[in-house]
Design a protein around this motif. Structure first.
Motif, mmCIF file in Angstrom:
data_model
loop_
_atom_site.group_PDB
_atom_site.id
_atom_site.type_symbol
_atom_site.label_atom_id
_atom_site.label_comp_id
_atom_site.label_asym_id
_atom_site.label_seq_id
_atom_site.Cartn_x
_atom_site.Cartn_y
_atom_site.Cartn_z
ATOM 1 N N LEU A 5 0.814 -1.204 -0.003
ATOM 2 C CA LEU A 5 0.017 -0.023 -0.124
ATOM 3 C C LEU A 5 0.926 1.061 -0.013
ATOM 4 N N LEU A 6 1.887 1.255 0.840
ATOM 5 C CA LEU A 6 2.828 2.410 0.644
ATOM 6 C C LEU A 6 3.447 2.576 -0.593
ATOM 7 N N LEU B 57 -5.390 2.445 -8.872
ATOM 8 C CA LEU B 57 -5.974 1.144 -8.903
ATOM 9 C C LEU B 57 -5.379 0.187 -8.028
ATOM 10 N N GLN B 58 -4.081 0.394 -7.818
ATOM 11 C CA GLN B 58 -3.223 -0.559 -6.571
ATOM 12 C C GLN B 58 -3.809 -0.014 -5.434
ATOM 13 N N ARG C 189 -9.040 -2.148 -0.323
ATOM 14 C CA ARG C 189 -10.190 -2.975 -0.255
ATOM 15 C C ARG C 189 -9.802 -4.227 0.448
ATOM 16 N N GLU C 190 -8.475 -4.714 0.042
ATOM 17 C CA GLU C 190 -8.017 -6.073 0.556
ATOM 18 C C GLU C 190 -8.035 -5.841 2.141
ATOM 19 N N LEU D 288 -9.268 -3.395 4.290
ATOM 20 C CA LEU D 288 -10.558 -3.074 5.147
ATOM 21 C C LEU D 288 -11.494 -4.266 5.298
ATOM 22 N N VAL D 289 -11.369 -4.990 4.421
ATOM 23 C CA VAL D 289 -12.173 -6.205 4.569
ATOM 24 C C VAL D 289 -11.987 -6.913 5.903
ATOM 25 N N GLU D 290 -10.637 -6.708 6.410
ATOM 26 C CA GLU D 290 -10.280 -7.371 7.817
ATOM 27 C C GLU D 290 -10.945 -6.666 9.050
ATOM 28 N N TYR D 291 -11.209 -5.674 8.822
ATOM 29 C CA TYR D 291 -11.595 -4.690 9.924
ATOM 30 C C TYR D 291 -13.100 -4.663 9.974
#
Length: 189
Positions: free
Chosen positions: A121-122, A176-177, A183-184, A186-189
């Protein structure tokens, strides 16, 4: 008889064409099919269905000109509860030296540290030219609002000109990255 001053300031500026900037954005995001939602919003979906986001026009009126900025909105289901607001910005006055993550509301210390420590992400956020990136938990979903520096239009009335600042291929790739990475994560939270 006469419109109130508040109604006057809420009107769209003269020369604003709802959806015109979105047509340019759709051309810049050429690999993603877009479907219009209303005059000033469009939904884009990747072919594999992994990415689904909206692009909204945000108009800012100024003296004898206006800006049409675009806001990329990503919605992700949340397993938690309670309002949360996180803002991400570039650090460094002249050169980018990292990403600052500030929790503005709610208890999201673990998520904030995860956002700052995710190397993929960074790697996508550092070269991305964004003005504002905000993550909110609203009800049972995360709402990511990213305002890019490009993908916007400047309209001047005197002298009359209209200029679209395009989303380059490199910036499109980073954008897009970032959306996929958020998305990947935030799904965990």
């Amino acid at each position: 008889m006469f419109p109130s001053l508040s109604e006057y300031w809420r009107r769209p500026p003269a020369g604003y064409r709802p959806g015109a900037t979105l047509m340019h954005v759709q051309r810049d995001l050429r690999n993603l099919p877009g479907e219009p939602l209303d005059g000033a919003a469009m939904r884009f979906r990747s072919a594999d269905g992994a990415l689904d986001f909206e692009v909204r026009e945000v108009v800012q009126a100024q003296f004898l000109m206006h800006l049409v900025r675009t806001e990329f909105v990503l919605r992700v289901p949340s397993s938690g509860a309670g309002p949360v607001r996180i803002e991400l910005n570039h650090r460094g006055a002249i050169r980018r030296q990292g990403i600052a993550c500030k929790v503005r509301a709610g208890d999201a210390g673990a998520l904030a540290s995860r956002l700052q420590d995710d190397p993929r992400l960074l790697a996508a956020l550092m070269p991305l030219d964004f003005k504002r990136l905000r993550i909110d938990r609203e009800g049972s979903q995360w709402v990511v609002r990213l305002e890019h520096m490009g993908a916007s239009e400047v309209v001047n009335r005197m002298p009359a000109f209209r200029r679209y600042i395009r989303l380059t291929a490199e910036q499109r790739q980073h954008l897009l990255q970032v959306l996929r990475g958020l998305r990947e994560l935030l799904v965990e939270y």
